[in-house]
Design a protein around this motif. Structure first.
Motif, mmCIF file in Angstrom:
data_model
loop_
_atom_site.group_PDB
_atom_site.id
_atom_site.type_symbol
_atom_site.label_atom_id
_atom_site.label_comp_id
_atom_site.label_asym_id
_atom_site.label_seq_id
_atom_site.Cartn_x
_atom_site.Cartn_y
_atom_site.Cartn_z
ATOM 1 N N TYR A 15 0.872 -1.173 0.000
ATOM 2 C CA TYR A 15 0.000 0.000 0.000
ATOM 3 C C TYR A 15 0.911 1.226 0.000
ATOM 4 O O TYR A 15 2.065 1.154 0.450
ATOM 5 N N ARG A 47 -10.744 -7.568 -8.248
ATOM 6 C CA ARG A 47 -10.798 -6.384 -7.386
ATOM 7 C C ARG A 47 -10.001 -5.224 -7.998
ATOM 8 O O ARG A 47 -10.456 -4.075 -8.008
ATOM 9 N N LEU A 48 -8.806 -5.529 -8.498
ATOM 10 C CA LEU A 48 -7.972 -4.491 -9.111
ATOM 11 C C LEU A 48 -8.694 -3.839 -10.286
ATOM 12 O O LEU A 48 -8.760 -2.606 -10.393
ATOM 13 N N LYS A 70 -12.736 -2.601 -8.812
ATOM 14 C CA LYS A 70 -12.883 -1.709 -7.647
ATOM 15 C C LYS A 70 -11.799 -0.620 -7.610
ATOM 16 O O LYS A 70 -12.043 0.494 -7.157
ATOM 17 N N GLU A 71 -10.592 -0.954 -8.076
ATOM 18 C CA GLU A 71 -9.482 -0.002 -7.961
ATOM 19 C C GLU A 71 -9.135 0.661 -9.297
ATOM 20 O O GLU A 71 -8.235 1.501 -9.350
ATOM 21 N N ASN A 72 -9.858 0.284 -10.357
ATOM 22 C CA ASN A 72 -9.593 0.828 -11.693
ATOM 23 C C ASN A 72 -8.118 0.714 -12.060
ATOM 24 O O ASN A 72 -7.512 1.615 -12.628
ATOM 25 N N ARG A 73 -7.541 -0.422 -11.735
ATOM 26 C CA ARG A 73 -6.120 -0.696 -11.986
ATOM 27 C C ARG A 73 -5.997 -1.751 -13.082
ATOM 28 O O ARG A 73 -6.583 -2.826 -12.970
#
Length: 378
Positions: free
Chosen positions: A11, A167-168, A171-174
């Motif tokens: 993080y 999730r990336l 949710k994280e727009n990664r």
């Protein structure tokens, strides 16, 4: 504690502590002296001490390191297809895989240069056994793929990675980078393993897994190097396979490959980003609702994209002609280029070992063979 702690990168809140604890590590010093040869040590250390996010570390340090690698060990990087991608949008890049570090690093350099979202990238935990390498990979937004697991552990690990990828992306727009199969391609045959796609699909809650893949915005990527800096290092494994023997890696083999890939001569490099697979996935969904057949078709679509857009270099055509004792592609290279390639072959491969010689040539020739097959199949 997050369920993803065992595999996730740092993080941002953890970045500075990891950097400060690595400032005096010999490999950090070597990396910084290579990247900033004219900068006093206390100056780059000061800049590192003020780094508090993965993005800052990547742009201010990793990006600069890759530029130096390109300058020192290549004749430049060219790209195509990036104009099809949208800014502030995440994509699942599924790529052929030639080099441990450079494939993802060069893609991220290209994404950054085009104002696009950079990736979190999958990396085998066998490559980051040393504490410093693990920290560096987590600072460079790598997530871990655990190797050497029992079947039951592998299932659990695959589910975890699949959930993390989703999730990336959602949710994280990664954006996410994964190789089309486990490990680097050793023989020049790029093919998507269905197991990779099945792993990605594990997190799906859709009735039809093609709906799930459509949500992920899948983009095939092809990367090609004129010279593979680790070509000779791949030969022992190919030799073992030719003899039907189990290949056992040397103790520091992964590390040697990693360093060789970075500093070894590559000449020209090209990255092509394929089309986002939307219509193709819809077609697969309309053709069959049997999951295994859908996965098989999707793997083929990804292969077709990578083979079609793979950039062939003079080295590929030269190897094909030498291997086939022909002049079929003699208009694709000069006599000087052929002499340079033959000199490389002579220096890197024992002339008396015909199996190794054939393997070395096939590694460069197979992309030509596969492109011909693809063209003939259309």
């Amino acid at each position: 504690m997050s369920k993803f702690d065992a595999i996730r990168p740092f993080y941002d809140s953890e970045v500075n502590e990891a950097i400060v604890s690595s400032l005096n590590h010999p490999m950090m010093k070597a990396m910084m002296h290579f990247t900033f040869p004219d900068l006093p040590e206390d100056e780059w250390q000061k800049q590192l001490k003020h780094t508090h996010s993965i993005r800052d570390f990547q742009i201010n340090f990793v990006y600069q390191s890759i530029q130096r690698v390109l300058e020192k060990s290549s004749e430049g990087l060219t790209t195509s297809g990036f104009e099809k991608l949208e800014p502030n949008t995440s994509y699942l890049f599924i790529s052929n895989h030639r080099d441990i570090i450079l494939d993802t690093s060069l893609l991220n350099v290209s994404l950054h240069d085009n104002g696009l979202v950079m990736t979190a990238s999958a990396i085998g935990d066998n490559l980051v056994q040393k504490d410093f390498l693990l920290k560096l990979s987590k600072l460079n937004r790598n997530f871990l793929i655990q190797r050497g697991l029992s079947p039951r552990e592998l299932l659990q690990s695959s589910k975890l990675v699949s959930e993390y990828i989703y999730r990336l992306l959602s949710k994280e727009n990664r954006s996410v980078w994964v190789a089309q199969k486990e490990g680097r391609t050793k023989d020049g045959n790029d093919a998507t393993h269905q197991g990779v796609l099945k792993m990605i699909a594990m997190a799906s809650d859709e009735n039809n897994c093609m709906d799930y893949f459509k949500k992920l915005r899948v983009v095939p990527v092809s990367i090609s190097y004129e010279y593979d800096p680790t070509d000779a290092l791949k030969m022992p494994q190919l030799l073992a396979q030719a003899k039907d023997e189990v290949y056992k890696k040397e103790k520091n083999e992964d590390f040697v490959n990693l360093i060789s890939g970075i500093i070894g001569q590559k000449k020209r490099i090209h990255i092509h980003v394929g089309d986002i697979l939307e219509n193709e996935i819809e077609d697969i969904k309309n053709e069959t609702n049997i999951t295994n057949k859908q996965i098989q078709s999707l793997a083929q679509v990804i292969d077709n994209s990578i083979l079609h857009s793979y950039k062939l270099w003079p080295t590929n055509y030269i190897a094909f002609d030498i291997l086939n004792n022909s002049n079929e592609f003699s208009n694709e290279y000069s006599e000087k280029e052929k002499q340079l390639f033959e000199r490389r072959l002579e220096l890197r491969i024992d002339a008396d070992n015909e199996t190794m010689r054939q393997g070395f040539l096939a590694m460069y020739a197979n992309p030509v063979v596969n492109k011909l097959k693809y063209a003939n199949a259309k």
